[in-house]
Design a protein around this motif. Structure first.
Motif, PDB file in Angstrom:
ATOM      1  N   LEU A  16       0.907  -1.213  -0.124  1.00  0.00           N
ATOM      2  CA  LEU A  16      -0.001   0.106  -0.003  1.00  0.00           C
ATOM      3  C   LEU A  16       0.886   1.338   0.159  1.00  0.00           C
ATOM      4  O   LEU A  16       0.751   2.253  -0.761  1.00  0.00           O
ATOM      5  N   ALA A  19       2.178   1.951  -3.339  1.00  0.00           N
ATOM      6  CA  ALA A  19       1.134   2.343  -4.221  1.00  0.00           C
ATOM      7  C   ALA A  19       0.868   3.863  -3.988  1.00  0.00           C
ATOM      8  O   ALA A  19       0.439   4.761  -4.884  1.00  0.00           O
ATOM      9  N   CYS A  20       0.893   4.339  -2.696  1.00  0.00           N
ATOM     10  CA  CYS A  20       0.610   5.646  -2.552  1.00  0.00           C
ATOM     11  C   CYS A  20       1.437   6.767  -2.218  1.00  0.00           C
ATOM     12  O   CYS A  20       1.339   8.000  -2.414  1.00  0.00           O
ATOM     13  N   LEU A 234      -7.357   0.935  -1.398  1.00  0.00           N
ATOM     14  CA  LEU A 234      -7.064   2.168  -2.322  1.00  0.00           C
ATOM     15  C   LEU A 234      -8.524   2.859  -2.776  1.00  0.00           C
ATOM     16  O   LEU A 234      -8.524   4.042  -2.714  1.00  0.00           O
ATOM     17  N   ARG A 235      -9.491   1.752  -2.947  1.00  0.00           N
ATOM     18  CA  ARG A 235     -10.714   2.368  -3.260  1.00  0.00           C
ATOM     19  C   ARG A 235     -11.500   3.165  -2.008  1.00  0.00           C
ATOM     20  O   ARG A 235     -12.127   4.286  -2.297  1.00  0.00           O
ATOM     21  N   VAL A 245      -5.006   9.186  -5.147  1.00  0.00           N
ATOM     22  CA  VAL A 245      -4.679   7.881  -5.285  1.00  0.00           C
ATOM     23  C   VAL A 245      -5.279   7.205  -6.588  1.00  0.00           C
ATOM     24  O   VAL A 245      -4.957   5.764  -6.843  1.00  0.00           O
ATOM     25  N   ALA A 248      -2.548   5.639  -8.847  1.00  0.00           N
ATOM     26  CA  ALA A 248      -1.897   4.589  -8.354  1.00  0.00           C
ATOM     27  C   ALA A 248      -2.070   3.529  -9.420  1.00  0.00           C
ATOM     28  O   ALA A 248      -3.069   3.246 -10.326  1.00  0.00           O
TER      29      ALA A 248
END
Ligand code: NAP
Length: 257
Positions: A16, A19-20, A234-235, A245, A248
């Protein structure tokens, strides 16, 4: 822009953060149990917050806009503190937690509610034990003088420990062939594991070799929404207002260990 706080210590937390970190200010918090933690993208802070009050203060002072609790399913104290502090500071919280394991045909599992219960059942199931519950759980087995233990952990355990104990210092992921060779080579006749979820190589090896498994159940989850994967986290962040995001990269399913 508000900061995203990830409570870490897991593969999912690192995925995570990766991704962020380029899109939103991201801090991953580690307890500091591992002397050489794997690299994490974005900012990292290490050490306890000082209970619920300390975490509440941290959330306010650092202008945290959302918390993702991506700690290990057995890090129950940290997760409970996160729920209480997020509520006190009015910060949205989600738990990112990999699903537990489910029994398959051929498995010989014995589910138990605690390490103490696992230790109580152990001598009746086998005498050459592969212990994969982490070094902090070894004390529960310290009085079992009639069993021989092979314990695997990232850091060495500390006393109290069983009298007959070999320690294997290693970090996953572990593959099926290696797990089979380890179990057979040490003539293991029972495996003890937490229901951590993720990679199944040791469970597959135990099934193939007909070895019983003592599966320690997860502690109860707290009152917070739960998502099972990084894509869902993420959602959730998107819905919480971390619109950046959206950019991403697509998340491939993470190999958890
Ligand atoms: P725990 O018992 O739930 O937490 C005990 C205390 O350690 C917490 O109250 C907190 O101190 C501090 N802490 C725990 N996780 C933290 C984090 N991510 N950041 C900052 N402080 C943290 O935790 P645990 O079971 O010892 O696990 C510690 C860490 O190892 C966690 O990050 C977890 O994800 C990771 N881990 C645990 C296991 C496991 O089997 N338990 C397995 C793999 C990885 P304060 O009260 O002072 O804030």
């Amino acid at each position: 822009m508000p900061t995203l706080l990830i409570l870490g210590g897991t593969t999912e937390a690192r995925a995570l953060a990766a991704a962020c970190a380029d899109l939103v200010p991201t801090v991953t918090s580690l307890a500091g149990r591992t002397s050489e933690p794997l690299a994490v993208a974005g900012q990292v802070r290490v050490g306890g917050f000082g209970g619920v009050d300390g975490l509440t203060r941290y959330l306010r002072e650092q202008r945290i806009g959302a918390v993702v609790d991506a700690t290990h399913p057995f890090a129950a104290t940290m997760s409970a503190h996160a729920v209480a502090a997020a509520r006190a500071a009015a910060v949205p919280l989600v738990v990112l937690r990999r699903p537990g394991w489910t029994e398959r045909p051929g498995d010989r599992w014995h589910r138990v509610p605690s390490m103490a219960a696992a230790a109580g059942l152990l001598p009746g199931l086998g005498r050459r034990v592969f212990l994969t519950t982490g070094r902090q759980s070894i004390a529960a087995f310290a009085a079992l003088d009639d069993c021989w233990f092979l314990s695997r952990s990232v850091e060495p355990p500390s006393p109290p420990m069983p009298r007959h104990l070999d320690v294997l210092l290693d970090r996953g992921p572990f593959g099926p062939a290696g797990e089979r060779a380890l179990l057979a080579g040490h003539r293991i006749d029972v495996l003890v594991t937490k229901d951590s979820g993720g990679a199944t190589a040791k469970l597959d090896a135990a099934r193939e070799l007909g070895i019983p498994v003592l599966m320690v159940d997860r502690p109860p989850a707290g009152f917070a929404p739960i998502v099972a994967g990084v894509g869902d986290a993420l959602r959730w962040l998107l819905r919480t207002g971390f619109t950046a995001v959206r950019q991403a990269p697509p998340i491939r399913s993470t190999t958890v260990s």
